[in-house]
Design a protein around this motif. Sequence first.
Motif, short mmCIF file in Angstrom:
data_model
loop_
_atom_site.label_atom_id
_atom_site.label_comp_id
_atom_site.label_asym_id
_atom_site.label_seq_id
_atom_site.Cartn_x
_atom_site.Cartn_y
_atom_site.Cartn_z
N VAL A 171 1.36 -5.39 2.38
CA VAL A 171 0.04 -5.79 2.87
C VAL A 171 -0.36 -7.17 2.35
O VAL A 171 -1.50 -7.60 2.55
CB VAL A 171 -1.03 -4.76 2.47
CG1 VAL A 171 -0.79 -3.43 3.19
CG2 VAL A 171 -1.07 -4.56 0.95
N ASP A 230 -3.94 -8.23 0.25
CA ASP A 230 -5.09 -7.37 0.53
C ASP A 230 -5.59 -6.66 -0.73
O ASP A 230 -6.80 -6.56 -0.97
CB ASP A 230 -4.73 -6.35 1.62
CG ASP A 230 -4.61 -6.98 2.99
OD1 ASP A 230 -4.91 -8.19 3.10
OD2 ASP A 230 -4.19 -6.29 3.94
N ASN A 231 -4.67 -6.11 -1.52
CA ASN A 231 -5.09 -5.41 -2.75
C ASN A 231 -5.81 -6.36 -3.70
O ASN A 231 -6.82 -5.99 -4.31
CB ASN A 231 -3.86 -4.82 -3.44
CG ASN A 231 -3.20 -3.73 -2.62
OD1 ASN A 231 -3.87 -3.00 -1.88
ND2 ASN A 231 -1.88 -3.60 -2.75
N GLN A 277 4.17 0.07 2.33
CA GLN A 277 4.03 -0.94 3.37
C GLN A 277 3.48 -2.23 2.77
O GLN A 277 2.53 -2.20 2.00
CB GLN A 277 3.11 -0.46 4.49
CG GLN A 277 3.63 0.77 5.24
CD GLN A 277 2.69 1.22 6.34
OE1 GLN A 277 1.61 0.65 6.52
NE2 GLN A 277 3.09 2.24 7.08
N THR A 337 0.85 -1.18 0.00
CA THR A 337 0.00 0.00 0.00
C THR A 337 0.89 1.23 0.00
O THR A 337 1.85 1.33 0.77
CB THR A 337 -0.92 0.02 1.23
OG1 THR A 337 -1.71 1.22 1.22
CG2 THR A 337 -0.14 -0.06 2.53
#
Length: 318
Positions: free
Chosen positions: A73, A76-77, A71, A63
């Motif tokens: 993640v 998640d994306n 960062q 992100t």
Amino acid sequence: MTTKTTSAPPAAGPRKGSRRRPPAFSATQVGRPGFAWALPAAVFFALFAITPLIMVAVLSFMTWDGLSSPQFVGMDNWSRLMDDPVMLKSIWLTLLLTVLGVVIQTPLSIVLGVWAAGHQRNRAVLSVIYFIPLLLSATAVSVLWRALLDPNFGIPADAAWLFGDGNLFGEQATAIGVLAFVSTWQFTPFHTLIYQGAARAIPHVLYQAAEIDGAGRYRQFFHITLPQLRNAMITSMILMIVGGLTTFETVLILTQGGPGTDTTISAYYMYDKAFKSFDYGTGSAIALVLVVAATIISLIVVRVSGYDKMRSSMEGVS
């Protein structure tokens, strides 16, 4: 007095049983150029294509808003994209515009390309005029048609009997029709050039033999011209597919993804996520989806069509 005669030494020549050394270079033995010839292009491609692609792939798992530090993640994306209705809709719209481009542009390009390969009167002048859209950028073409189709000051305002209220960008069906029309107007000349060159490479003896057998123009077109344009057709279709999947400027200027999200294709949705919402991680994931989709579809077309087994690079030669 005795005269002594000596015989001249024999002419130099290959000894019996000796092997003649082959020449260093032969006209019939031409090898491929060494890797050093491709090294500059390979370095350029690695720096400006492979490296950015790897960076985008890494960024899709992070992100980043463009200012702070990225960062990690994980997935998640990707999980958000799988549940995003706009993303799923954008994929469907992208495929729709791509299919429309192939279905509309292919027959037009073939007919115009075969015609331009002939020797008709004023053919050269008409071809130059027809190829003018190919010289313009996609941005210039989009700005031009945005002004021409403006509901207040453009052509629809003076032809209400044909365009109704004149707002062609107010409904999904008409907006998609405008996008397909503008893309066809701009890129058909490019594919026409491909078919023109391929049609001129067809051996003329095939048409002469067909005329002797009594075949007319239509039979010659469907039984000689079209089969000989097979490889050019595959090349053109691959370019259409890749171009359709990556279309961006036309949507940005003409519709901006509207009305609502009815023309939000994947490339524009990537721009919206990355440069409007400052979500570069999700935007990178969408970009990676487009790259993978374009690669897979192109490989499928090549494999199904048998283009990868082509023996000759000349049209009309098998």
